[in-house]
Each structure stands twice: as structure tokens, then as C-alpha cells.
Motif scaffolding. Structure first.
Motif, PDB file in Angstrom:
ATOM      1  N   VAL A 181       0.841  -1.198   0.000  1.00  0.00           N
ATOM      2  CA  VAL A 181       0.000   0.000   0.000  1.00  0.00           C
ATOM      3  C   VAL A 181       0.877   1.250   0.000  1.00  0.00           C
ATOM      4  N   VAL A 182       1.892   1.245   0.853  1.00  0.00           N
ATOM      5  CA  VAL A 182       2.803   2.393   0.908  1.00  0.00           C
ATOM      6  C   VAL A 182       3.517   2.577  -0.431  1.00  0.00           C
ATOM      7  N   GLU A 205       1.095   4.021  -2.950  1.00  0.00           N
ATOM      8  CA  GLU A 205       0.779   5.418  -2.680  1.00  0.00           C
ATOM      9  C   GLU A 205       1.894   6.347  -3.159  1.00  0.00           C
ATOM     10  N   ARG A 206       3.121   5.872  -3.123  1.00  0.00           N
ATOM     11  CA  ARG A 206       4.237   6.704  -3.589  1.00  0.00           C
ATOM     12  C   ARG A 206       4.178   6.932  -5.093  1.00  0.00           C
ATOM     13  N   TYR A 207       3.461   6.066  -5.787  1.00  0.00           N
ATOM     14  CA  TYR A 207       3.245   6.246  -7.226  1.00  0.00           C
ATOM     15  C   TYR A 207       1.856   6.827  -7.500  1.00  0.00           C
ATOM     16  N   HIS A 208       1.191   7.269  -6.399  1.00  0.00           N
ATOM     17  CA  HIS A 208      -0.140   7.874  -6.487  1.00  0.00           C
ATOM     18  C   HIS A 208      -1.151   6.918  -7.145  1.00  0.00           C
ATOM     19  N   GLN A 209      -1.006   5.629  -6.831  1.00  0.00           N
ATOM     20  CA  GLN A 209      -1.921   4.608  -7.339  1.00  0.00           C
ATOM     21  C   GLN A 209      -2.293   3.647  -6.209  1.00  0.00           C
ATOM     22  N   ALA A 210      -2.827   4.202  -5.132  1.00  0.00           N
ATOM     23  CA  ALA A 210      -3.107   3.388  -3.949  1.00  0.00           C
ATOM     24  C   ALA A 210      -4.028   2.210  -4.250  1.00  0.00           C
TER      25      ALA A 210
END
Length: 436
Positions: free
Chosen positions: A252-253, A256-261
Motif C-alpha cells: 500500500v505504501v 501510494e508513492r506512485y499515487h496509485q493506492a
């Protein structure tokens, strides 16, 4: 290395007399566990309006269910599934019905929800350990039993993919609480279909056949003696659980760093798909390498693959590597359950399997919590390495040769003498060995 003889197929397991109905009924009951988690978290969030409160109640539900699993399994070993499972299922379904009513509309007290969740978790029927003990009673051939355990592991993966999808559909079309109600119906239907199947009655006769006059002292002796052999599968299952629990948060983290949670779900799906494929392939091979060696090797392979996942340059590469890691999950759990079955006396098999299951579930919960403390303070790639350490360290410990004494033997695959052979202290290599 596989045996040169042609191993039995998965169809041979399902063609075994009496097994299909019991297996299907157990799957129906276990589908409840695939639907209840997502349904309950959505229902709790809707009625309380607090993610923190909903998460706390779910943690109580999960921990109570997991930690008390060996106790419930012990009741089944003592009284048999036909007497012990129905009361558990009725109580569990009743508390789920109360949770359904409590979460149908907003405003319910968090304390009441926590009490109901703990009560429901305490009564959860241990379908997994029960069906594996049933396989062991009905399938004396070790190769066929390995196919059955692998088939069971793959089926469980499918249930935990389809269950949340069904829960999400009900939440969208009706209300999240409807998924909790469905979970109650599924566990009741599956339980009574299972205990009424001829396989359960037949297995109980086989289970009781070699038993002498009941005595509390021999029962304790058998469990204490088997506990030594249970240490390895329990420890490695806990390590695998720690690793996978940490992975669920790390993907998940990473996403999220690729803005694709939302893409984290694809990683979970890849893990389940890899596990199903690995389980099918693994179960189709008749292994000469003993299970006590295969299990740490599988755990180490899982750890190394997940350590490499942290170096993925893109999200798509991460999903692919996680899918490769999944290839080792079902085989590792299959082997752990087989080793536990080999280590336990006939009347302790359900409890032995429950200890492995509890170790995995508790490890998964602890892994998620532990890695949550690291994320944000150390590099993400290092978090993946830390998550991989438990199975790697457990594997290194398990593969280390014993200093003194004779390695614990494995019971004979001959029908009617599976546990008695362990008590004869036969030297290693003088009898056929069983593995998961």
C-alpha cells in the motif's frame, strides 16, 4: 526431487468415497470467513463514523478468534465435530446476527460493538483444522493426503478472493451489514451440511477405532510428546505470517508513492494467484526430500523474493515479484500443516493444525503492526528487507543440524499404525516417511 512412480491426481482426492460432500460443505462454511472481515469493517465504519474505532473492534475480533482457536480445536478433538461444531456455529452466527442489527443503522455504542465482536471471535468454528484432520483420517496414503492438503490450500485462496468481492457487492447494492448477515447464514449452512455428511461419521469411527479406555493422563502425554515436533511448523508458520502481514502494508505504501493506492489490490491478487498456482504444482509432486527440510527452504525462498521486491523500480514490477513470492505461500503452509499432522497423536490432530493456523494469523497481525512503526522512518526498500528477516532467520534455525539426539521420526503411512510407529523409536530411514 519427485518420485518416479506416477502420483495420484487431484481428481483422485475428490473421487475418494464420501469426501466431496464434506469438502463442499466445509468450503461453504469457510466462505463466511472470506465475507465477514470486509463486511464487518465496512459496517463498523458506517455505524461509528470512525476508522480508528472500527479498526480496534476488528482487531479484537481477529485476535480473539485466532488466539482461542487451539482451545476450540481441543474441544473438537475431545468431543468430535458432530457434537462440538454445531454449538460453536450457532453461537457465532447469533453474535454475527447481533452485530448485523447493531450496525444496520449509525449510532451504536463502540463498547457494545466491541463486546459483540469479542463474543463472536471466541466462538468462531475452526473449519480449516477440522477439514484437514478429516483428510488425515480418510486418506491414509501420504501422497494422496499431500494432494488433499494442497487442494485445500488453493481452495482457501480462492475463497479469500471471492469472499471480499461478494461482500463489496452487497455493500454497494444493500448495506455493509447485509454481508455480516450473509456470513452468519453461510457458517450455519456449511456447519450443518458438514456434520451431517457420511464422511464425518465414518472418519469418527476410524478416529476412535484404535483408542483404548479414555484417560486424561495419556492424552496429556501424547500432546506433550507431540509438542516437540510441532515447534518447527509453528515457528515457521509464524515467520511466514509476519512476512505476509508486513507485505500487506508495504505494498500500500509503495503504491501510494506512485499515487496509485488502489493498485495495491492487484498486488494482493497477484499474491493469491501465485499461491494458488504454487499450491497446485507443489501438491502434484511426490517429494523425496522430507517435509522438515522443504519447509525452511520454502520459507527462505519467500523471504528472499520479498526482500528483492523492495528494489522494484515500478509498481508493475512489484506486482510481478509479489506474484512470484506467492508461489511459495501455499506450499509452505501445506508443508507446515502436514508436519503438524505427523507430529500429533490421532486425537490431537485438530488442535495441532489449529496451533499452526494461530501462529500464522497472529504473525500476520503482528507483522502489519511492526512494519507500521518502521514506515516513514527508514527507507522503504529496507522495510522490505526487515519484513523478509523472520522467515529467513526461522529457516536458518530450522536447517541447523541438531546437536544431540535423534531427529524426530515421522509416523508410518501404513493404515492403522500411523502414530504407533512413532512410539517404537525406529531408527531414521527404516520406515516410510511422510511429509506435507
Amino acid at each position: 526431487m519427485s518420485s518416479p512412480s506416477r502420483p495420484p491426481s487431484y481428481l483422485a482426492v475428490l473421487r475418494t468415497p464420501l469426501t466431496r460432500r464434506a469438502f463442499g460443505a466445509a468450503l461453504l462454511g469457510r466462505l463466511s470467513y472470506g465475507t465477514v472481515s470486509l463486511s464487518l469493517i465496512l459496517a463498523l465504519t458506517a455505524t461509528t463514523g470512525s476508522y480508528a474505532l472500527a479498526g480496534g473492534v476488528m482487531a479484537l475480533f481477529g485476535l480473539t478468534s485466532s488466539l482461542l482457536s487451539p482451545l476450540r480445536a481441543g474441544l473438537i478433538d475431545r468431543h468430535g465435530p458432530r457434537r462440538a461444531l454445531p454449538p460453536m456455529a450457532v453461537l457465532y452466527a447469533s453474535f454475527l446476527a447481533c452485530l448485523t442489527a447493531a450496525t444496520w443503522r449509525p449510532g451504536t455504542s463502540g463498547t457494545l460493538l466491541a463486546v459483540l465482536a469479542v463474543a463472536a471471535g471466541a466462538c468462531t468454528p475452526p473449519f480449516g483444522p477440522v477439514i484437514r484432520a478429516l483428510w488425515s483420517d480418510l486418506l491414509p496414503d501420504r501422497h494422496l493426503l499431500q494432494r488433499a492438503y494442497s487442494l485445500d490450500a488453493v481452495a482457501e485462496e480462492v475463497l479469500f478472493v471471492t469472499g471480499p468481492l461478494l461482500a463489496g457487492l452487497l455493500a454497494a447494492l444493500v448495506t455493509p451489514a447485509a454481508g455480516v448477515a450473509l456470513s452468519a447464514v453461510l457458517v450455519l449452512t456449511g456447519t450443518f451440511a458438514f456434520v451431517s455428511s457420511p464422511a464425518v461419521r465414518t472418519a469418527r469411527v476410524l478416529h476412535d477405532a484404535p483408542r483404548t479406555a479414555p484417560s486424561p493422563a495419556p492424552s496429556r502425554w501424547r500432546w506433550t510428546r507431540g509438542a516437540a515436533g510441532l515447534g518447527r511448523p509453528i515457528a515457521l508458520s509464524a515467520a511466514v505470517g509476519l512476512c505476509l502481514g508486513a507485505l500487506s502494508l508495504l505494498v500500500v505504501v509503495f503504491a501510494e508513492r506512485y499515487h496509485q493506492a488502489a493498485s495495491a489490490a492487484w498486488a494482493e491478487a497477484a499474491l493469491s494467484a501465485g499461491s494458488a498456482i504454487g499450491g497446485l504444482v507443489y501438491g502434484a509432486v511426490s517429494w523425496r526430500v522430507p517435509g522438515r527440510v522443504r519447509l525452511p527452504v520454502l520459507a527462505a525462498a519467500l523471504g528472499l523474493t520479498l526482500a528483492a521486491a523492495g528494489l522494484s523500480p515500478t509498481l508493475y514490477v512489484l506486482i510481478a515479484v509479489v506474484g512470484v513470492a506467492g508461489l511459495f505461500v501455499a506450499p509452505a503452509l501445506t508443508t507446515a500443516y502436514l508436519l503438524a499432522d505427523e507430529s500429533a497423536a490421532p486425537h490431537d490432530r485438530t488442535r495441532a493444525g489449529a496451533w499452526v493456523n494461530t501462529a500464522f494469523n497472529t504473525g500476520a497481525s503482528s507483522g502489519t503492526a511492526a512494519v507500521g512503526l518502521l514506515v516513514g522512518s527508514v527507507p522503504l526498500a529496507l522495510c522490505f528487507v526487515v519484513a523478509a528477516l523472520p522467515p529467513l532467520l526461522a529457516a536458518a534455525t530450522a536447517l541447523r543440524p541438531p546437536r544431540t539426539g535423534t531427529p524426530p521420526g515421522e509416523r508410518s503411512a501404513a493404515p492403522g499404525g500411523r502414530y504407533e510407529a512413532r512410539r517404537l523409536r525406529v531408527k531414521p530411514g527404516t520406515r516410510q516417511q511422510r511429509d506435507r
